[in-house]
Every structure is written in structure tokens, then in C-alpha cells.
Design an enzyme around this catalytic site. Structure first.
Site, PDB file in Angstrom:
ATOM      1  N   THR A 133       0.837  -1.198   0.000  1.00  0.00           N
ATOM      2  CA  THR A 133       0.000   0.000   0.000  1.00  0.00           C
ATOM      3  C   THR A 133       0.870   1.246   0.000  1.00  0.00           C
ATOM      4  O   THR A 133       2.010   1.227   0.462  1.00  0.00           O
ATOM      5  CB  THR A 133      -0.919   0.054   1.239  1.00  0.00           C
TER       6      THR A 133
ATOM      7  N   CYS B 165       3.854  12.299  -6.136  1.00  0.00           N
ATOM      8  CA  CYS B 165       4.777  11.164  -6.259  1.00  0.00           C
ATOM      9  C   CYS B 165       4.185  10.118  -7.200  1.00  0.00           C
ATOM     10  O   CYS B 165       2.996  10.128  -7.484  1.00  0.00           O
ATOM     11  CB  CYS B 165       5.017  10.523  -4.901  1.00  0.00           C
TER      12      CYS B 165
ATOM     13  N   HIS C 259       8.093   3.921  -4.636  1.00  0.00           N
ATOM     14  CA  HIS C 259       7.416   5.205  -4.398  1.00  0.00           C
ATOM     15  C   HIS C 259       8.491   6.280  -4.500  1.00  0.00           C
ATOM     16  O   HIS C 259       9.341   6.385  -3.630  1.00  0.00           O
ATOM     17  CB  HIS C 259       6.790   5.181  -3.008  1.00  0.00           C
TER      18      HIS C 259
END
Length: 194
Positions: free
Chosen positions: A42, A48, A65
Site C-alpha cells: 500500500t 509522487c 514510491h
């Protein structure tokens, strides 16, 4: 991205079986690779971008990420080029093959008017990276004006996106340009130090 009928049925089966996947949250500057079907990765994204990548034959996948495109000179995982390369290489070390990698890209929103559109730069970088590396684009959701929460099951390749409410505009009010500033006072040549 809407929830598909297959995703909805999978959710109902999981709920009926009492199965709760183990969640691993991936924050800015991180990536995670996994071959456990009971894991969901998650993250929460604004400008981003997260790349969700898997090899369906090897049964391994992962998510990164990154904060900035950083195609050259940037150091660390918060820059796209390093983050993408490290994620792909980690998958290859776990038995994935480059020619089978499927990529879903999420994020790259423009949340604040009047500032540099880093989200669009991140989205453009991620799309270019996938294309230039010959990876298979398998979907996702880039750009837009809202943050999103992403869930990704790295073994099955299933992904879910939840759009979040618009950011509170008061938070960034001080950063926005104001009305024309008053003219500076006349200069007398004197200097006063405090």
C-alpha cells in the site's frame, strides 16, 4: 480505476473466509519486492509516483514510491531513475525476467496550482522509463488533481485505487502569490542593523 467484477468477487471471498492480507506500506524513497500471495503493498500518492511491477510466471512483484523524476544526478530512492532501476533489479534477482515484467503506474497528481507541476514531470518520467526499457505497460492511473491510496497485490497483479478528498487549500494559502505588494520605501542610504 474502478473495481472490476473479479476484484469485487475476490474481496467477497476474502471477507467470507476471514482472510486479511498482510499489509506492507511503502513510503517515499522505499520499494518492496514480495512473492507472498497473502501480502498487499500500500501507499498514498500525491505528486509522487509508484510503479507496481510483477512477473506473472515467476509469481513475484513489487512496488516503489518516488518523489522526483531525477533522471540524472539525483541520489537515493526518492529519485525515479534509481528507484525504478533498483525495483527492476530486485525483481530480476528473485527470478523475474525483464521480458515478462508488467508495470502499472499510479500518482503524478497536480495538487497545488501556482507551483511547479512535479507530478506531471514524475508521470512523464515513469512512462518514458517503461517505454525506453521495453517493459509492458499494464495500466494504472497517472496525473489528475487528487491524491490517491493504492493497494497492490504483487503476486496476482491486482491493484485498487481510492481517490482521496481534495487537499485543504488553506494549508498552502501562504505559498500562493498575493496581490501586488506595496512599493518599497524610499531609500535614504542609511543602514540599520538589528
Amino acid at each position: 480505476m474502478n473495481l472490476t467484477a473479479a476484484d469485487w468477487q475476490a474481496d467477497r471471498r476474502d471477507a467470507a473466509a476471514g482472510a486479511e492480507p498482510r499489509k506492507i506500506h511503502v513510503i517515499q524513497g522505499e520499494f518492496h519486492v514480495c512473492d507472498d500471495a497473502d501480502v498487499v503493498l500500500t501507499t498514498i500518492l500525491g505528486s509522487c509516483v509508484a510503479a507496481c511491477v510483477r512477473d506473472p510466471v515467476a509469481g513475484v512483484g513489487g512496488m516503489n514510491h518516488f518523489l522526483l523524476p531525477g533522471e540524472s544526478g539525483g541520489e537515493g530512492l526518492r529519485y525515479g531513475v534509481q528507484s525504478m532501476e533498483l525495483l527492476v533489479n530486485a525483481l530480476l534477482r528473485r527470478g523475474a525476467r525483464r521480458d515478462r515484467l508488467e508495470v502499472k503506474l499510479f500518482g503524478g497528481a497536480r495538487l497545488i496550482d501556482g507551483l511547479t507541476d512535479v507530478g506531471s514531470q514524475n508521470a512523464e518520467f515513469a512512462e518514458r522509463f517503461v517505454r525506453d526499457e521495453g517493459l509492458q505497460a499494464a495500466g494504472g492511473s497517472l496525473r489528475g488533481r487528487r491524491a490517491r491510496r493504492i493497494q497492490y497485490w504483487p503476486v496476482s497483479g491486482r491493484a485498487r485505487q481510492v481517490l482521496l478528498e481534495a487537499a485543504n487549500s488553506r494549508v498552502f494559502a501562504a505559498e500562493r502569490p498575493r496581490a501586488a505588494a506595496p512599493p518599497p520605501p524610499e531609500q535614504s542610504g542609511a543602514l540599520e542593523l538589528f
